[in-house]
Design a protein around this motif. Sequence first.
Motif, PDB file in Angstrom:
ATOM      1  N   GLU A 182      13.533 -17.085  -7.247  1.00  0.00           N
ATOM      2  CA  GLU A 182      12.154 -17.414  -7.611  1.00  0.00           C
ATOM      3  C   GLU A 182      11.354 -16.169  -7.994  1.00  0.00           C
ATOM      4  OE1 GLU A 182      10.317 -20.426  -7.633  1.00  0.00           O
ATOM      5  OE2 GLU A 182      12.234 -21.482  -7.542  1.00  0.00           O
ATOM      6  N   ALA A 183      11.663 -15.035  -7.368  1.00  0.00           N
ATOM      7  CA  ALA A 183      10.936 -13.804  -7.695  1.00  0.00           C
ATOM      8  C   ALA A 183      11.215 -13.367  -9.127  1.00  0.00           C
ATOM      9  CB  ALA A 183      11.313 -12.698  -6.718  1.00  0.00           C
ATOM     10  N   VAL A 184      12.424 -13.587  -9.595  1.00  0.00           N
ATOM     11  CA  VAL A 184      12.765 -13.256 -10.978  1.00  0.00           C
ATOM     12  C   VAL A 184      11.995 -14.167 -11.931  1.00  0.00           C
ATOM     13  CG1 VAL A 184      14.626 -13.180 -12.672  1.00  0.00           C
ATOM     14  CG2 VAL A 184      15.033 -12.354 -10.345  1.00  0.00           C
ATOM     15  N   GLN A 185      11.972 -15.453 -11.633  1.00  0.00           N
ATOM     16  CA  GLN A 185      11.199 -16.376 -12.468  1.00  0.00           C
ATOM     17  C   GLN A 185       9.745 -15.946 -12.547  1.00  0.00           C
ATOM     18  OE1 GLN A 185      11.605 -20.581 -11.857  1.00  0.00           O
ATOM     19  NE2 GLN A 185      13.759 -20.467 -11.282  1.00  0.00           N
ATOM     20  N   GLN A 186       9.174 -15.593 -11.414  1.00  0.00           N
ATOM     21  CA  GLN A 186       7.761 -15.207 -11.395  1.00  0.00           C
ATOM     22  C   GLN A 186       7.537 -13.937 -12.202  1.00  0.00           C
ATOM     23  OE1 GLN A 186       5.156 -17.078 -10.157  1.00  0.00           O
ATOM     24  NE2 GLN A 186       4.075 -15.567 -11.443  1.00  0.00           N
ATOM     25  N   ALA A 187       8.471 -12.991 -12.087  1.00  0.00           N
ATOM     26  CA  ALA A 187       8.337 -11.756 -12.865  1.00  0.00           C
ATOM     27  C   ALA A 187       8.336 -12.047 -14.362  1.00  0.00           C
ATOM     28  CB  ALA A 187       9.460 -10.788 -12.506  1.00  0.00           C
ATOM     29  N   LEU A 188       9.174 -12.982 -14.805  1.00  0.00           N
ATOM     30  CA  LEU A 188       9.222 -13.338 -16.220  1.00  0.00           C
ATOM     31  C   LEU A 188       7.958 -14.092 -16.645  1.00  0.00           C
ATOM     32  CD1 LEU A 188      12.976 -14.376 -16.487  1.00  0.00           C
ATOM     33  CD2 LEU A 188      11.917 -12.251 -17.288  1.00  0.00           C
ATOM     34  N   LEU A 189       7.447 -14.938 -15.774  1.00  0.00           N
ATOM     35  CA  LEU A 189       6.194 -15.620 -16.088  1.00  0.00           C
ATOM     36  C   LEU A 189       5.044 -14.622 -16.166  1.00  0.00           C
ATOM     37  CD1 LEU A 189       6.595 -18.796 -13.853  1.00  0.00           C
ATOM     38  CD2 LEU A 189       6.828 -18.658 -16.335  1.00  0.00           C
ATOM     39  N   ASP A 190       5.107 -13.576 -15.360  1.00  0.00           N
ATOM     40  CA  ASP A 190       4.090 -12.525 -15.446  1.00  0.00           C
ATOM     41  C   ASP A 190       4.178 -11.792 -16.788  1.00  0.00           C
ATOM     42  OD1 ASP A 190       3.216 -13.181 -12.908  1.00  0.00           O
ATOM     43  OD2 ASP A 190       4.259 -11.524 -11.911  1.00  0.00           O
ATOM     44  N   VAL A 191       5.390 -11.603 -17.287  1.00  0.00           N
ATOM     45  CA  VAL A 191       5.575 -11.010 -18.610  1.00  0.00           C
ATOM     46  C   VAL A 191       4.938 -11.907 -19.670  1.00  0.00           C
ATOM     47  CG1 VAL A 191       7.280 -10.487 -20.395  1.00  0.00           C
ATOM     48  CG2 VAL A 191       7.657  -9.716 -18.030  1.00  0.00           C
ATOM     49  N   ALA A 192       5.226 -13.204 -19.595  1.00  0.00           N
ATOM     50  CA  ALA A 192       4.637 -14.141 -20.556  1.00  0.00           C
ATOM     51  C   ALA A 192       3.114 -14.082 -20.507  1.00  0.00           C
ATOM     52  CB  ALA A 192       5.135 -15.557 -20.271  1.00  0.00           C
ATOM     53  N   LYS A 193       2.565 -14.028 -19.301  1.00  0.00           N
ATOM     54  CA  LYS A 193       1.102 -13.977 -19.147  1.00  0.00           C
ATOM     55  C   LYS A 193       0.533 -12.703 -19.782  1.00  0.00           C
ATOM     56  CE  LYS A 193      -2.553 -14.502 -15.690  1.00  0.00           C
ATOM     57  NZ  LYS A 193      -3.424 -13.443 -16.238  1.00  0.00           N
ATOM     58  N   PHE A 194       1.237 -11.599 -19.655  1.00  0.00           N
ATOM     59  CA  PHE A 194       0.787 -10.345 -20.261  1.00  0.00           C
ATOM     60  C   PHE A 194       0.557 -10.520 -21.756  1.00  0.00           C
ATOM     61  CE2 PHE A 194       1.908  -6.471 -22.584  1.00  0.00           C
ATOM     62  CZ  PHE A 194       1.077  -5.527 -21.997  1.00  0.00           C
ATOM     63  N   TRP A 195       1.514 -11.141 -22.435  1.00  0.00           N
ATOM     64  CA  TRP A 195       1.406 -11.294 -23.894  1.00  0.00           C
ATOM     65  C   TRP A 195       0.433 -12.406 -24.271  1.00  0.00           C
ATOM     66  CZ3 TRP A 195       2.877  -7.332 -26.539  1.00  0.00           C
ATOM     67  CH2 TRP A 195       3.896  -6.506 -26.044  1.00  0.00           C
ATOM     68  N   LEU A 196       0.390 -13.474 -23.470  1.00  0.00           N
ATOM     69  CA  LEU A 196      -0.591 -14.528 -23.740  1.00  0.00           C
ATOM     70  C   LEU A 196      -2.012 -13.995 -23.606  1.00  0.00           C
ATOM     71  CD1 LEU A 196       1.198 -17.411 -21.817  1.00  0.00           C
ATOM     72  CD2 LEU A 196       0.831 -17.341 -24.296  1.00  0.00           C
ATOM     73  N   ASP A 197      -2.239 -13.177 -22.587  1.00  0.00           N
ATOM     74  CA  ASP A 197      -3.559 -12.580 -22.411  1.00  0.00           C
ATOM     75  C   ASP A 197      -3.925 -11.681 -23.591  1.00  0.00           C
ATOM     76  OD1 ASP A 197      -3.970 -13.841 -19.992  1.00  0.00           O
ATOM     77  OD2 ASP A 197      -3.378 -12.110 -18.772  1.00  0.00           O
ATOM     78  N   MET A 198      -2.919 -11.075 -24.207  1.00  0.00           N
ATOM     79  CA  MET A 198      -3.181 -10.212 -25.355  1.00  0.00           C
ATOM     80  C   MET A 198      -3.531 -11.030 -26.591  1.00  0.00           C
ATOM     81  SD  MET A 198      -0.876  -7.045 -26.794  1.00  0.00           S
ATOM     82  CE  MET A 198      -0.798  -6.321 -25.161  1.00  0.00           C
ATOM     83  N   GLY A 199      -3.134 -12.291 -26.608  1.00  0.00           N
ATOM     84  CA  GLY A 199      -3.515 -13.157 -27.721  1.00  0.00           C
ATOM     85  C   GLY A 199      -2.395 -13.679 -28.583  1.00  0.00           C
ATOM     86  N   VAL A 200      -1.117 -13.493 -28.170  1.00  0.00           N
ATOM     87  CA  VAL A 200      -0.038 -14.058 -28.988  1.00  0.00           C
ATOM     88  C   VAL A 200      -0.132 -15.580 -28.949  1.00  0.00           C
ATOM     89  CG1 VAL A 200       1.464 -12.064 -28.568  1.00  0.00           C
ATOM     90  CG2 VAL A 200       1.719 -14.126 -27.164  1.00  0.00           C
ATOM     91  N   ASP A 201       0.376 -16.200 -29.995  1.00  0.00           N
ATOM     92  CA  ASP A 201       0.244 -17.651 -30.159  1.00  0.00           C
ATOM     93  C   ASP A 201       1.442 -18.429 -29.651  1.00  0.00           C
ATOM     94  OD1 ASP A 201      -2.352 -17.754 -31.771  1.00  0.00           O
ATOM     95  OD2 ASP A 201      -1.142 -16.316 -32.910  1.00  0.00           O
ATOM     96  N   GLY A 202       2.453 -17.727 -29.149  1.00  0.00           N
ATOM     97  CA  GLY A 202       3.591 -18.448 -28.610  1.00  0.00           C
ATOM     98  C   GLY A 202       4.824 -17.590 -28.537  1.00  0.00           C
ATOM     99  N   PHE A 203       5.907 -18.245 -28.118  1.00  0.00           N
ATOM    100  CA  PHE A 203       7.147 -17.547 -27.849  1.00  0.00           C
ATOM    101  C   PHE A 203       8.339 -18.254 -28.481  1.00  0.00           C
ATOM    102  CE2 PHE A 203       4.729 -16.843 -23.741  1.00  0.00           C
ATOM    103  CZ  PHE A 203       4.313 -15.563 -24.065  1.00  0.00           C
ATOM    104  N   ARG A 204       9.245 -17.458 -29.006  1.00  0.00           N
ATOM    105  CA  ARG A 204      10.591 -17.914 -29.316  1.00  0.00           C
ATOM    106  C   ARG A 204      11.476 -17.398 -28.178  1.00  0.00           C
ATOM    107  NH1 ARG A 204      15.762 -15.240 -30.240  1.00  0.00           N
ATOM    108  NH2 ARG A 204      17.008 -16.577 -31.574  1.00  0.00           N
ATOM    109  N   LEU A 205      12.159 -18.298 -27.499  1.00  0.00           N
ATOM    110  CA  LEU A 205      12.867 -17.995 -26.262  1.00  0.00           C
ATOM    111  C   LEU A 205      14.347 -17.822 -26.556  1.00  0.00           C
ATOM    112  CD1 LEU A 205      10.795 -20.660 -24.446  1.00  0.00           C
ATOM    113  CD2 LEU A 205      10.656 -18.223 -23.937  1.00  0.00           C
ATOM    114  N   ASP A 206      14.783 -16.576 -26.522  1.00  0.00           N
ATOM    115  CA  ASP A 206      16.130 -16.216 -26.947  1.00  0.00           C
ATOM    116  C   ASP A 206      17.186 -16.731 -25.983  1.00  0.00           C
ATOM    117  OD1 ASP A 206      17.989 -14.497 -28.615  1.00  0.00           O
ATOM    118  OD2 ASP A 206      18.304 -13.603 -26.633  1.00  0.00           O
TER     119      ASP A 206
END
Length: 529
Positions: A182-206
């Motif tokens: 779960e800690a790994v999942q949360q760390a990745l969600l924190d990464v997503a939040k970093f970019w969402l807060d910056m204003g990106v419009d979405g993600f392509r999930l490799d």
Amino acid sequence: MGHEVDVKEEWWRGATIYQIYPRSFADSNGDGVGDLPGITAKLDHVASLGVDGIWLSPFFTSPMADYGYDVSDYCDVDPVFGTLDDFRALLDRAHALGLKVIIDQVYAHTSDAHPWFAESRMSRDNPYADWFVWADAKPDGSPPSNWQSVFYGPAWTWDARRKQYYMHNFLPEQPQLNLHNEAVQQALLDVAKFWLDMGVDGFRLDALNFGFHNASLADNPPRANPDPTRPHDFQQLINNMSQPELVPFVERLRALTDLYDARFTVAEIGGADATGEMQLVTAGNARLNTAYNFDFLDGPQITPAYVAKVMARWPEGTWPSLAFSNHDAVRIVSRCAQGREPAAYAKLMLLLLLCLRGNPFVYYGEELGLHHAEVPFERLLDPEAIRNWPETKCRDGARTPMVWHGAEPQAGFGTAEPWLPFDPRHLAQSVAAQEADGNSVLQFARRAIALRRESAALRTGDFTLINADENLLVFTRRFGDETLLCLFNLGHETGQFLLPAGCEEITALGSALPGSGAWPVLSAYVGRI
């Protein structure tokens, strides 16, 4: 034309996305590698195409073992591409031009240079010890399971520090994250939040369905009648990937993106049951928006029957994304033209992609009809291509620099020799040359993208198959009171189909003799009925 689409609610549904491979788009500082300021300087070209947004392949800090898909810092820009301020400038310019910005997220693995892995490998009891997939050797010293990596060889590498094997579905330099933690999942969600807060419009999930492994480490069974290039081709990939735990993680990610306005998520899903997995992770309104796979990227020839087969997998209530070329595939003109005139074939494929139901992804250079580049062995950089030469699709051939001005030094890409060589055939296909030619692939691409943008039937409408024989694919797209008939000769001989009475032509490639219903090779037709 037709009905207005509610772009505020779902701007992404049916949107045309232009993929940029940052190393290869434009070099602003003369080091031979494309970068973020280079992209920003060329966004006017992208906007002129009429696309709705861009997808940027990875630009994050990385040792570049797999050219950015091995991330060592998810929240910073690799110096070869610029800085976070350069990315912010790109984002601002794209938004000013009306372009959405989608960025890659790589959640299945990191780089072996990531601080998380550096700590994890030091001992079995440190705070990051369980952030990656570690397992003891079998009594004879062999790996914990028979899993094979996608690129080559076992999916396990021995680490003397921990006296254990670590798992990697791709390169040894790309250790597998343990998303069961779960800690790994949360760390990745924190990464997503970093970019969402910056204003990106979405993600392509490799490679998203590589994110979870079977914790039992059970062996993969053999594949019946394999046609191997690499060892993993011998196996049914059922334990090293594609696990049910992916769905709750996807729902956590969607819950995060729903906290922001109008964000878009598209997953890359490969494997034997890619369609089923794509529909699983996009079902309902609490998971991802859409997904795409390799049906049209490394499948068989794009025939009427094959297009019909793929589209039949996506009934009402599901929503695919579609691509004919990308950074991992042989460009469509080289892969499928089979002796047909390349520029005409490029136009045919662009129009087809833009008329199908789903989200079309257009790869940089596809609007020029670029061939897959011939890269000599001594210039190859892709580790997969080098290791499996010549039995490989050679991803480097899809990643050579964009050709802006064929007559300028380095084709207008930059001032230094680029990281991959130009294919001489590309120089005559430059943006500048095609701007001056009203009949060029580029000018047609703009018209085809505009046709989709202005038509609710093409953007979001129903898909109904009318005909799929050896040569002709015919279908309708319908939204409200707008119905379009779309016809494509994808074969090698003239096809026969009579248009319904009163059909009003919107665009066409080639033409049938009036009243004959005979459609020549490389012809296409879109009309209102």
